[in-house]
Design a protein around this motif. Structure first.
Motif, PDB file in Angstrom:
ATOM      1  N   SER A 119      -4.289   6.480  -8.449  1.00 43.42           N
ATOM      2  CA  SER A 119      -4.710   5.906  -7.172  1.00 43.42           C
ATOM      3  C   SER A 119      -5.921   4.996  -7.391  1.00 43.42           C
ATOM      4  O   SER A 119      -6.540   5.018  -8.460  1.00 43.42           O
ATOM      5  N   CYS A 120      -6.275   4.245  -6.358  1.00 49.68           N
ATOM      6  CA  CYS A 120      -7.469   3.379  -6.465  1.00 49.68           C
ATOM      7  C   CYS A 120      -8.716   4.240  -6.711  1.00 49.68           C
ATOM      8  O   CYS A 120      -9.613   3.870  -7.464  1.00 49.68           O
TER       9      CYS A 120
ATOM     10  N   GLU B 168      -5.763   6.275   3.128  1.00 55.42           N
ATOM     11  CA  GLU B 168      -4.796   6.703   2.104  1.00 55.42           C
ATOM     12  C   GLU B 168      -5.382   6.621   0.697  1.00 55.42           C
ATOM     13  O   GLU B 168      -4.690   6.844  -0.296  1.00 55.42           O
ATOM     14  N   GLY B 169      -6.646   6.247   0.607  1.00 55.13           N
ATOM     15  CA  GLY B 169      -7.297   6.166  -0.703  1.00 55.13           C
ATOM     16  C   GLY B 169      -7.067   4.828  -1.386  1.00 55.13           C
ATOM     17  O   GLY B 169      -7.317   4.695  -2.591  1.00 55.13           O
ATOM     18  N   CYS B 170      -6.572   3.834  -0.628  1.00 52.53           N
ATOM     19  CA  CYS B 170      -6.373   2.499  -1.201  1.00 52.53           C
ATOM     20  C   CYS B 170      -7.658   1.687  -1.052  1.00 52.53           C
ATOM     21  O   CYS B 170      -8.293   1.716  -0.004  1.00 52.53           O
ATOM     22  N   ARG B 171      -7.975   0.955  -2.098  1.00 56.12           N
ATOM     23  CA  ARG B 171      -9.198   0.170  -2.099  1.00 56.12           C
ATOM     24  C   ARG B 171      -9.138  -0.981  -1.097  1.00 56.12           C
ATOM     25  O   ARG B 171      -8.087  -1.596  -0.919  1.00 56.12           O
TER      26      ARG B 171
ATOM     27  N   PHE C  49     -12.590   2.485   0.655  1.00 55.64           N
ATOM     28  CA  PHE C  49     -11.179   2.869   0.546  1.00 55.64           C
ATOM     29  C   PHE C  49     -10.652   3.171   1.951  1.00 55.64           C
ATOM     30  O   PHE C  49     -11.417   3.621   2.805  1.00 55.64           O
ATOM     31  N   ASP C  50      -9.358   2.950   2.156  1.00 57.98           N
ATOM     32  CA  ASP C  50      -8.797   3.299   3.471  1.00 57.98           C
ATOM     33  C   ASP C  50      -8.433   4.780   3.485  1.00 57.98           C
ATOM     34  O   ASP C  50      -8.670   5.496   2.496  1.00 57.98           O
TER      35      ASP C  50
ATOM     36  N   LYS D 114       2.167   1.590  -3.495  1.00 59.09           N
ATOM     37  CA  LYS D 114       1.063   2.047  -4.370  1.00 59.09           C
ATOM     38  C   LYS D 114       0.817   3.538  -4.210  1.00 59.09           C
ATOM     39  O   LYS D 114       0.648   4.267  -5.184  1.00 59.09           O
ATOM     40  N   SER D 115       0.799   3.990  -2.939  1.00 61.13           N
ATOM     41  CA  SER D 115       0.547   5.413  -2.675  1.00 61.13           C
ATOM     42  C   SER D 115       1.625   6.269  -3.312  1.00 61.13           C
ATOM     43  O   SER D 115       1.336   7.318  -3.905  1.00 61.13           O
TER      44      SER D 115
ATOM     45  N   ARG E 233       0.847  -1.215   0.000  1.00 58.98           N
ATOM     46  CA  ARG E 233       0.000   0.000   0.000  1.00 58.98           C
ATOM     47  C   ARG E 233       0.874   1.253   0.000  1.00 58.98           C
ATOM     48  O   ARG E 233       0.535   2.244  -0.639  1.00 58.98           O
TER      49      ARG E 233
END
Lengths: 105, 199
Positions: A22-23, B108-111, B105-106, A11-12, A8
């Motif tokens: 980003s997602c 941090e914007g992660c799915r 999403f968390d 990815k960030s 993660r």
């Protein structure tokens, strides 16, 4: 740091780069991507993101499969309803004869 | 005389009040309209009512048909509107809070997404009557704005512009509503693929 957390963080970092996504960015473009409305650079960004994001890969697969299931289920459900029954056709024509017609010259 | 008449466009023959033209329209378009209404409404009885209403309206309003599109397209649009009106009138026991079904999403914007491990493909699943009932039930509990867009885009396979015209909304609104509907259906239906519970 767990493997998931490391991924993660990577990815960030990549998402913030000029070639990154980003997602949340992918979420905004998912339909345009699936319907082939995106240009080559935008498509590549999505593919690059999906290649390193297991969650988005899962999401894209599930999203596509569900869309396909909905289409297939409703198509199958309506099978057989492809001919108007004779009595209904007759009713439509009888109603036309007896009803108002602003089209009749 | 008969040949001259048959060579005229169908809408002109309808406008002239030719009975054979009405019969031709019902014969050529009836089945297609019945099927479309059946797909939207999910039952034959309502679909047959809508087809009758659509033809009645078309015959009454034939003078307003400007010939810019094919008459079958014009008739199809009348049918779609009738079917959506009928769908709105049907009492629904429950409408889902669609926001609760959107992707997560968390910070941090992660799915956050469970692994996708389906046991069957969509075509195989659609063969099951029970699954088809789940699909229809899931569509039925969507809010009307999202449901209508989904029906026109994914079921009737109209494009964004056509959908926007029929629903009298912007193309941007069509896109947003379609995405929300698809995302909600994904959440509602993915358990039936056998996924979501295995890490």
């Amino acid at each position: 740091m767990s493997k998931v957390k490391v991924m993660r963080t990577i990815k960030s970092a990549v998402a913030k780069s000029p070639i990154g996504l980003s997602c949340c960015d992918l979420e905004e473009r998912v339909d345009a991507y699936l319907e082939n409305e995106l240009g080559w650079p935008a498509k590549m960004k999505i593919r690059m993101h999906a290649a390193m994001c297991r969650d988005c890969t899962s999401y894209l697969r599930a999203y596509t499969a569900t869309r396909d299931l909905v289409r297939a289920a409703i198509r199958t459900e309506a099978e057989g309803a492809d001919t108007l029954p004779d009595d209904i056709a007759r009713k439509i024509l009888e109603r036309k004869k007896s009803g108002p017609e602003d089209g009749a010259a | 005389m008969h040949q001259e008449s048959a060579a005229k466009p169908l809408h002109q023959r309808l406008l002239a009040g030719e009975p054979a033209a009405a019969e031709e329209l019902v014969t050529t378009e009836g089945g297609r309209l019945f099927q479309a209404s059946r797909r939207i409404l999910g039952n034959e009885e309502d679909a047959l009512d809508c087809v009758q209403e659509a033809f009645a309206k078309a015959f009454q309003k034939i003078s307003t048909f400007e010939g810019r599109s094919d008459i079958s397209t014009w008739l199809y649009r009348i049918l779609i509107n009738e079917s959506l009106i009928r769908l709105r009138q049907k009492r629904r026991s429950k409408i889902i809070d669609i926001d609760s079904l959107m992707p997560e999403f968390d910070i941090e914007g992660c799915r956050i997404e469970p692994p996708w491990q389906p046991v069957k493909d969509p075509e195989q699943l659609a063969e099951s009557g029970e699954i088809r009932r789940h699909v229809r039930a899931a569509i039925d509990i969507l809010p009307e704005d999202a449901r209508n867009v989904l029906l026109l885009r994914d079921i009737e396979e109209l494009n964004t512009r056509e959908t926007a015209e029929i629903l009298e909304i912007s193309e941007a609104a069509v896109k947003v509503r379609l995405h929300r509907a698809r995302a909600a259906l994904k959440k509602l239906l993915e358990p039936h693929f056998g996924a979501g519970d295995v890490e």
